[in-house]
Design a protein around this motif. Structure first.
Motif, PDB file in Angstrom:
ATOM      1  N   PRO A   1      43.300  40.814  48.151  1.00 56.33           N
ATOM      2  CA  PRO A   1      42.991  39.501  47.851  1.00 56.33           C
ATOM      3  C   PRO A   1      42.244  39.207  46.692  1.00 56.33           C
ATOM      4  CG  PRO A   1      43.051  39.984  50.301  1.00 56.33           C
ATOM      5  CD  PRO A   1      43.134  41.468  49.758  1.00 56.33           C
ATOM      6  N   ALA A   2      41.131  40.031  46.709  1.00 56.46           N
ATOM      7  CA  ALA A   2      40.202  39.836  45.650  1.00 56.46           C
ATOM      8  C   ALA A   2      40.712  40.127  44.166  1.00 56.46           C
ATOM      9  CB  ALA A   2      39.119  40.832  45.608  1.00 56.46           C
ATOM     10  N   GLU A   3      41.770  41.350  44.365  1.00 56.15           N
ATOM     11  CA  GLU A   3      42.223  41.549  43.110  1.00 56.15           C
ATOM     12  C   GLU A   3      43.298  40.871  42.450  1.00 56.15           C
ATOM     13  OE1 GLU A   3      43.760  45.609  43.435  1.00 56.15           O
ATOM     14  OE2 GLU A   3      41.873  46.697  43.993  1.00 56.15           O
ATOM     15  N   ALA A   4      44.021  40.328  43.834  1.00 57.45           N
ATOM     16  CA  ALA A   4      45.111  39.321  43.348  1.00 57.45           C
ATOM     17  C   ALA A   4      44.422  37.965  42.710  1.00 57.45           C
ATOM     18  CB  ALA A   4      45.896  39.100  44.597  1.00 57.45           C
ATOM     19  N   ALA A   5      43.522  37.473  43.372  1.00 59.43           N
ATOM     20  CA  ALA A   5      42.648  36.276  42.919  1.00 59.43           C
ATOM     21  C   ALA A   5      42.625  36.360  41.423  1.00 59.43           C
ATOM     22  CB  ALA A   5      41.401  36.070  43.633  1.00 59.43           C
ATOM     23  N   VAL A   6      41.931  37.441  40.783  1.00 60.26           N
ATOM     24  CA  VAL A   6      41.483  37.542  39.350  1.00 60.26           C
ATOM     25  C   VAL A   6      43.006  37.729  38.608  1.00 60.26           C
ATOM     26  CG1 VAL A   6      40.409  39.011  37.865  1.00 60.26           C
ATOM     27  CG2 VAL A   6      39.403  38.433  40.159  1.00 60.26           C
ATOM     28  N   ALA A   7      43.831  38.241  39.315  1.00 61.24           N
ATOM     29  CA  ALA A   7      45.118  38.476  38.707  1.00 61.24           C
ATOM     30  C   ALA A   7      45.824  37.403  38.099  1.00 61.24           C
ATOM     31  CB  ALA A   7      46.109  39.617  39.389  1.00 61.24           C
TER      32      ALA A   7
END
Length: 327
Positions: free
Chosen positions: A239-245
């Protein structure tokens, strides 16, 4: 996890129903912001009343009725009575609905629902039976009941959807603006920059975009980011990576918007997706054990998406109505 509000939600998939999302929920204070879905929404109301703004008016769906929304149609959602509403929903993709329509109805073209609310306790019962069959791992029943339910709804409330042709200059500008935002999802221009690049004024672009897509550009962008985040979460991105992406500042930013559109936080959503991969293996367990494991994945939509939080007691399962009546 039990909350004082009594709100609970589970958003999941069943491997034997490809192209279909599933939801069970009870909401009291939950408010869904204006958003769209790529799939159809078939929500069977079991208790209470849901109010959703759709095509310029508030629609009221009470117990024994269905809230029906076509793909890419902006709508909201909230409780219509103090006690909120409890419902089960299936979200079949346009391809799934088109395939069923071609096999079982005389409808042709791009089909959809003509009215957003349908009073049909029988169909409500069918939707809840689809969900129960999916929970029990009964692939034959789940597939059969889904096809029966969609066929019935299309025969009672289906028709060809009008195809919107881009004719005016404003519509062409809106379509170009949408294409730019899709390309620059994580780094969008300002409204003034976007309008200038397209050779129009900010106000003219705002008005044209809202007329064509039912949302102003910034709301459409948030909706599109959540859609993209769902695909990333489905693919296993954290989720944290998806948020930034997708352009959110951090995971809490994603959590807030994701829950206001999807109904559950992204971590809970992703854990259910992972369970799809484990479902076949899970069916080798005694049925009661497998069901308890699935039911334990029901989430409190008001809680923070904290992977370290401890799970509370397993909630009771919803009753499944017979095919001849409402829940």
């Amino acid at each position: 996890m039990n909350s004082g509000s009594g709100e609970r939600a589970r958003h999941w998939q069943y491997a034997e129903l490809p192209g279909v999302d599933l939801l069970r929920a009870r909401y009291v204070r939950k408010t869904f912001v204006r958003h769209t879905h790529e799939h159809f929404v078939i929500a069977a109301i079991a208790e209470g009343v849901e109010v959703f703004h759709h095509r310029g008016a508030d629609r009221y769906a009470g117990a024994g009725t269905l809230a029906l929304v076509n793909p890419d149609t902006p709508h909201t959602g909230r409780a219509g009575v103090p006690e909120g509403w409890r419902y089960g929903a299936v979200y079949p993709s346009p391809d799934v609905v088109a395939g069923i329509a071609a096999e079982t109805t005389t409808l042709r073209g791009t089909v959809g629902f003509t009215s957003p609310v349908l009073d049909d306790p029988y169909a409500v019962g069918l939707v809840h039976q689809v969900l129960r069959a999916a929970e029990e791992g009964n692939a034959l029943a789940a597939d059969t009941l889904l096809r029966v339910a969609v066929t019935r709804l299309l025969r009672l409330n289906g028709g060809p959807l009008p195809q919107r042709e881009v004719r005016s200059a404003g519509e062409r500008v809106a379509a170009r603006a949408r294409a730019v935002l899709e390309e620059r999802l994580a780094d969008p221009p300002t409204l003034e920059q976007l309008a200038g690049d397209l050779g129009t004024s900010s106000f003219a672009l705002l008005r044209a975009f809202r007329d064509v897509y039912g949302l102003p550009p910034h709301a459409w962008l948030t909706d599109a980011r959540v859609r993209r985040a769902r695909r990333l979460l489905d693919a296993g991105t954290a989720p944290a990576e998806a948020a930034v992406a997708v352009g959110f500042t951090d995971q809490p930013h994603l959590n807030r918007h994701f829950a206001r559109i999807v109904g559950v936080p992204p971590g809970a959503y992703q854990r259910e997706r992972k369970n799809v991969q484990d479902s076949r293996e899970g069916l080798l367990l005694p049925l009661s054990v497998w069901q308890n494991r699935q039911l334990s994945q029901t989430y409190d939509p008001t809680a923070e998406d904290d992977p370290t939080a401890e799970d509370g007691p397993t909630p009771p399962s919803y009753g499944t109505p017979s095919a001849s009546g409402s829940p």
